[in-house]
Write an enzyme that holds these catalytic residues in place. Structure first.
Site, PDB file in Angstrom:
ATOM      1  CB  CYS A 126     -29.260  46.824 117.407  1.00 53.51           C
ATOM      2  SG  CYS A 126     -28.194  47.541 116.141  1.00 53.51           S
ATOM      3  CG  HIS A 130     -30.174  37.119 116.936  1.00 52.16           C
ATOM      4  ND1 HIS A 130     -28.995  36.962 117.643  1.00 52.16           N
ATOM      5  CD2 HIS A 130     -30.581  38.393 117.186  1.00 52.16           C
ATOM      6  CE1 HIS A 130     -28.708  38.102 118.268  1.00 52.16           C
ATOM      7  NE2 HIS A 130     -29.660  38.980 118.012  1.00 52.16           N
ATOM      8  CG  ASN A 166     -30.629  38.929 122.181  1.00 58.29           C
ATOM      9  OD1 ASN A 166     -29.842  39.742 122.646  1.00 58.29           O
ATOM     10  ND2 ASN A 166     -30.601  38.560 120.926  1.00 58.29           N
ATOM     11  CG  HIS A 181     -33.374  41.629 119.514  1.00 52.47           C
ATOM     12  ND1 HIS A 181     -32.665  42.247 120.526  1.00 52.47           N
ATOM     13  CD2 HIS A 181     -32.452  41.124 118.666  1.00 52.47           C
ATOM     14  CE1 HIS A 181     -31.362  42.130 120.283  1.00 52.47           C
ATOM     15  NE2 HIS A 181     -31.204  41.448 119.153  1.00 52.47           N
ATOM     16  NE  ARG A 226     -23.249  39.943 119.243  1.00 52.08           N
ATOM     17  CZ  ARG A 226     -24.362  40.414 118.717  1.00 52.08           C
ATOM     18  NH1 ARG A 226     -24.601  41.704 118.670  1.00 52.08           N
ATOM     19  NH2 ARG A 226     -25.285  39.579 118.245  1.00 52.08           N
ATOM     20  CG  ASP A 227     -27.587  41.170 120.860  1.00 52.91           C
ATOM     21  OD1 ASP A 227     -27.879  42.352 121.069  1.00 52.91           O
ATOM     22  OD2 ASP A 227     -28.062  40.522 119.912  1.00 52.91           O
TER      23      ASP A 227
END
Ligand code: ZN
Length: 320
Positions: A258, A225, A267, A227, A33-34
């Protein structure tokens, strides 16, 4: 009063951080996803499924596979429903999806996602770019999203983006994050994830945030979470461990970012995180060698070296 880390009686040095480390940690792999959402080239659905299958084989108990977001804003996630339908089902593995609005929650429920992250930004400027509304409107919708996802039978994570700073607004007031956590908990969230979307957190700001937020979250699982935009991701994780945090997101190879944050970076790399935790005697249940294989395969496919360090080492002790 004591200084210098010694008990008044002169016994052994205090080790409050070490004593509070958890015995095991749950890592949620968010690369599909990210990570995939941030790649300039759209990865074909078949290949996504292949990479996702490799990750599932590495032994994760949680993988965030997709985001149900606007396909024109994030074309890399346009195939989310198909990916969700084709996810390999495994015992002990829960798939999750990210949503930024009610429509996304509806789509995630329709796709049978059993764990849904309803994600809202703590920054007005970021929220306007990411969700098309200011943070108050987004939080109002976040509450509705949590209620809807819970009513639909999903386990719901209340996600707070930019909890440790915003590239547009700078520092985010801790009180604001605490209020958001309280609202999300009140709406029925099963867990909270605090996201350092912009990688602006540091060990001190992480500890201040957790000191304030953990009592508000009550018994809810609080995950983090990070980064690694400024290289502080694992330092931040190490501090959070000392607060008893045992749920972290990480992305294979350190993919991620993002689309609505200038200069965004990935991440914390999952394999680097597994390595760190294993070195500290903390269980993850993840097969590091298989995970390194996933990162290598992605690096070959994407045609570049990924930010992760550990996947580039052949095997323990082989580097000389
Ligand atoms: Zn992220």
């Amino acid at each position: 009063m004591t200084f210098g880390g010694r008990h008044p009686g002169g016994e052994s040095p205090q080790s409050p951080w070490r004593d509070r480390l958890p015995a095991s940690v749950i890592l949620t792999e968010v690369g599909p996803r990210d990570g995939f959402q941030f790649e300039s080239a759209i990865i074909p659905t078949d290949l996504k499924i292949e990479f996702i299958r490799m990750l599932a084989d590495a032994g994760f108990s949680r993988i965030q596979a997709v985001a149900f977001v606007h396909p024109e804003k994030v074309p890399q996630m346009a195939d989310a429903a198909e990916v969700a339908r084709r996810l390999p089902r495994r015992d002990g593995l829960t798939w999750s999806a990210l949503a930024l609005n009610l429509r996304g929650v509806e789509r995630a429920l329709d796709a049978g996602m059993e764990r849904i992250e309803a994600s809202v930004s703590a920054s007005d400027a970021h929220s306007l770019r990411n969700a098309g509304m200011d943070r108050r409107a987004a939080l109002g919708q976040g509450v509705a999203m949590i209620r809807r996802a819970a009513a639909g039978g999903a386990t719901v994570i209340g996600g707070i983006q930019c909890a440790l700073g915003c590239v547009f607004e700078g520092e985010i007031p801790i009180e604001r994050v605490a209020e958001m956590v309280a609202e999300m908990a009140g709406a029925g969230a099963d867990a909270i994830t605090l996201a350092d979307t912009t990688g602006m957190g540091n060990p001190l700001s992480v500890s201040r945030l957790l000191e304030r937020v953990l009592p508000v979250a009550g018994g809810l699982e609080v995950g983090m979470h990070f980064h690694d935009t400024r290289g502080l991701g694992l330092a931040n994780l190490a501090i959070a461990l000392g607060f008893g945090i045992r749920s972290f997101d990480a992305s294979v190879g350190g993919l991620g970012g993002c689309p609505f944050v200038p200069g965004a970076a990935g991440n914390i790399p999952t394999e680097d995180t597994v390595h760190l935790l294993a070195a500290m005697g903390i269980e993850t249940g993840i097969d590091l060698e298989r995970l390194k294989g996933c990162a290598r395969a992605l690096s070959v496919y994407l045609g570049r070296t990924l930010p992760g360090r550990i996947y580039r080492l052949d095997s323990p002790g082989s580097e000389s």
